[in-house]
Design a protein around this motif. Structure first.
Motif, short mmCIF file in Angstrom:
data_model
loop_
_atom_site.label_atom_id
_atom_site.label_comp_id
_atom_site.label_asym_id
_atom_site.label_seq_id
_atom_site.Cartn_x
_atom_site.Cartn_y
_atom_site.Cartn_z
N ALA A 1 0.86 -1.18 -0.14
CA ALA A 1 0.06 -0.02 -0.02
C ALA A 1 0.97 1.35 0.10
O ALA A 1 1.81 1.46 0.74
CB ALA A 1 -0.90 0.10 1.17
N LEU A 2 0.63 2.07 -1.09
CA LEU A 2 1.23 3.33 -0.99
C LEU A 2 0.45 4.49 -0.65
O LEU A 2 -0.63 4.49 -1.31
CB LEU A 2 2.01 3.54 -2.50
N ASP A 3 0.80 5.43 0.02
CA ASP A 3 0.21 6.82 0.17
C ASP A 3 0.62 7.88 -0.49
O ASP A 3 1.93 7.94 -0.91
CB ASP A 3 0.42 7.05 1.72
N PHE A 4 -0.21 8.69 -1.08
CA PHE A 4 0.31 9.59 -2.18
C PHE A 4 -0.25 11.09 -1.94
O PHE A 4 -1.17 11.26 -1.18
CB PHE A 4 -0.29 9.21 -3.58
N ILE A 5 0.53 12.04 -2.10
CA ILE A 5 0.07 13.38 -2.38
C ILE A 5 -0.02 13.91 -3.69
O ILE A 5 1.33 13.79 -4.42
CB ILE A 5 0.87 14.41 -1.52
N GLU A 6 -0.72 14.31 -4.07
CA GLU A 6 -0.88 14.92 -5.58
C GLU A 6 -1.10 16.53 -5.63
O GLU A 6 -2.10 17.15 -4.89
CB GLU A 6 -1.96 14.80 -6.40
N THR A 7 0.29 17.27 -5.84
CA THR A 7 0.16 18.79 -5.41
C THR A 7 -0.59 19.60 -6.35
O THR A 7 -0.83 19.12 -7.54
CB THR A 7 1.75 19.21 -5.59
N THR A 8 -0.79 20.64 -6.15
CA THR A 8 -1.48 21.72 -7.02
C THR A 8 -0.62 21.83 -8.22
O THR A 8 -0.96 22.47 -9.38
CB THR A 8 -1.67 23.00 -6.32
N GLU A 9 0.69 21.84 -8.09
CA GLU A 9 1.50 21.97 -9.39
C GLU A 9 1.69 20.80 -10.10
O GLU A 9 2.33 20.67 -11.06
CB GLU A 9 3.02 22.15 -8.74
N GLY A 10 0.89 19.47 -9.78
CA GLY A 10 0.92 18.36 -10.73
C GLY A 10 1.83 17.54 -10.22
O GLY A 10 1.86 16.23 -11.14
N ARG A 11 2.54 17.32 -9.28
CA ARG A 11 3.44 16.33 -8.82
C ARG A 11 2.67 15.35 -8.19
O ARG A 11 1.85 15.50 -7.74
CB ARG A 11 4.40 17.03 -7.86
N LEU A 12 2.91 13.96 -8.52
CA LEU A 12 2.28 12.92 -8.10
C LEU A 12 3.49 12.08 -6.90
O LEU A 12 4.36 11.54 -7.74
CB LEU A 12 1.74 11.91 -8.99
N VAL A 13 3.47 12.40 -5.87
CA VAL A 13 4.62 11.89 -4.91
C VAL A 13 4.07 10.79 -3.97
O VAL A 13 2.92 11.01 -3.12
CB VAL A 13 4.97 13.06 -4.12
N ALA A 14 4.87 9.56 -3.73
CA ALA A 14 4.68 8.66 -2.73
C ALA A 14 5.34 9.21 -1.69
O ALA A 14 6.51 9.22 -1.58
CB ALA A 14 5.00 7.47 -3.22
N ILE A 15 4.48 9.02 -0.22
CA ILE A 15 5.27 9.52 0.72
C ILE A 15 5.34 8.59 1.65
O ILE A 15 5.95 8.69 2.89
CB ILE A 15 4.33 10.73 1.43
N GLU A 16 4.74 7.24 1.47
CA GLU A 16 4.66 6.33 2.39
C GLU A 16 4.38 4.88 1.99
O GLU A 16 3.72 4.94 0.86
CB GLU A 16 3.59 6.61 3.66
N CYS A 17 5.11 3.87 2.46
CA CYS A 17 4.78 2.42 1.96
C CYS A 17 4.49 1.52 3.19
O CYS A 17 5.13 1.68 4.16
CB CYS A 17 5.97 1.77 1.17
N ASN A 18 3.23 0.79 3.01
CA ASN A 18 2.92 -0.14 4.00
C ASN A 18 2.92 -1.39 3.39
O ASN A 18 1.98 -1.73 2.43
CB ASN A 18 1.60 0.17 4.77
N PRO A 19 4.11 -2.09 3.67
CA PRO A 19 4.07 -3.64 2.89
C PRO A 19 3.18 -4.66 3.51
O PRO A 19 3.86 -5.64 4.02
CB PRO A 19 5.45 -3.76 2.96
N ARG A 20 1.82 -4.38 3.70
CA ARG A 20 1.20 -5.27 4.28
C ARG A 20 -0.36 -4.81 4.21
O ARG A 20 -0.59 -4.06 3.17
CB ARG A 20 1.41 -5.37 5.82
N ALA A 21 -1.40 -5.49 4.58
CA ALA A 21 -2.65 -5.26 4.52
C ALA A 21 -3.01 -4.00 5.01
O ALA A 21 -2.41 -3.45 6.00
CB ALA A 21 -3.45 -6.45 5.21
N THR A 22 -3.86 -3.37 4.45
CA THR A 22 -4.48 -1.71 4.80
C THR A 22 -5.85 -2.12 4.67
O THR A 22 -6.60 -3.06 4.16
CB THR A 22 -3.74 -0.78 4.00
#
Length: 307
Positions: A270-291
């Motif tokens: 599971a990856l957590d993302f932020i999509e900025t107003t400038e158009g960047r798509l950035v993964a900020i965290e990884c959970n290598p398990r169930a979510t």
């Protein structure tokens, strides 16, 4: 036992053998556990679980045939492993699906009875995904966008940063918002950040925008199940309590690249993302398990088939 095969090959052979499986879930107290148990049972599998709590939600569900009361892994790691092995032997378990942080104890156990059945990355890959510093470096090698990140092994390392910038200070090994500090430009660094030789932190550029969570099942470098949901309602600013699946081509493409670079891994990631107003798509965290992404498959057999 298929001697001479790698962990991935044995796991793949076991799970491609066809027919219902005898599956062990390694934590019985969470909503995702009971949801997954029901999905697996709907497909005809027989589901068991272990948990350090004697009474938990799965113990009273007809989706779970039997629950084993085991030691808490953070209190008695070997006792927990022995409890899992007992369940495996007594119930002739085909597959072990980890649900929470117990995944690290299982992957590190070195026990063939566990490792050969465990649907999880091997321990080295698990650390790379969970360690925020190593994960950031790995994303960079793949050319995937991630926050600018600095490793901090001491308070002096934090003080040496450009503190005129807005930063997120996080434990290298951490989950949700535990131990996270929001540094605002030119404010003093809190005295109680527990960074030291044993507890390292990362400092990351503070990003604002729309937040999303992804959940996927991967095997052989390919995505077998995939879901994305926006972070809309949370319990504590981190844990989602409302789930609505959406389509997001950018996140799907990003996750496909991650899966492709894990060609010998069968796992839930599971990856957590932020999509900025400038158009960047950035993964900020990884959970290598169930979510909680598991909930998006409620009432179906789609995820059960992928697993």
């Amino acid at each position: 036992m298929a001697f001479g095969l790698s962990h991935h090959e044995r796991n793949k052979r076991r799970n491609e053998s066809g027919g219902p499986k005898r599956i062990l879930l390694t934590n019985g107290r969470f909503p995702v556990t009971i949801d997954l148990a029901r999905q697996l049972r709907r497909l005809g599998n027989t589901v068991y679980c272990v948990d350090p709590m004697e009474y938990h939600v799965c113990k009273f569900s007809n989706a779970v045939k039997k629950s084993y009361y085991v030691d808490a892994p953070h209190v008695n790691a070997q006792g927990y492993i022995d409890g899992v092995k007992k369940a495996v032997r007594e119930q002739n378990i085909d597959m072990i699906i980890p649900l929470h942080e117990e995944i690290f104890y299982l992957a590190k156990s070195g026990e063939p009875e566990i490792i050969d059945r465990l649907f999880a990355p091997d321990f080295k890959v698990l650390l790379r995904l969970h360690n925020k510093w190593e994960f950031s470096k790995w994303l960079g090698k793949m050319g995937l966008d991630r926050p600018a990140t600095w490793l901090c092994k001491s308070r002096e390392d934090i003080l040496a940063l450009d503190l005129t910038k807005e930063l997120a200070l996080k434990p290298v090994f951490g989950r949700a918002k535990s131990g996270v500090y929001h540094h605002k430009p030119n404010e003093p660094v809190p005295e109680d950040i527990p960074v030291n030789d044993e507890i390292h932190y990362v400092a990351q550029e503070w990003l604002t925008g729309s937040s999303f969570c992804s959940y996927m099942v991967i095997r052989g470098g390919r995505i077998q199940a995939f879901a994305v949901y926006p972070v809309i309602e949370t319990l504590d600013g981190s844990s989602c309590v409302y789930f609505e699946a959406i389509e997001h081509a950018g996140i799907k493409s990003y996750c496909e690249k991650v899966a492709k670079n894990l060609p010998t891994t069968g796992a839930q990631i599971a990856l957590d993302f932020i999509e900025t107003t400038e158009g960047r798509l950035v993964a900020i965290e990884c959970n290598p398990r169930a979510t909680s992404g598991i909930h998006l498959y409620s009432g179906t057999t789609h995820l059960a088939r992928a697993l």
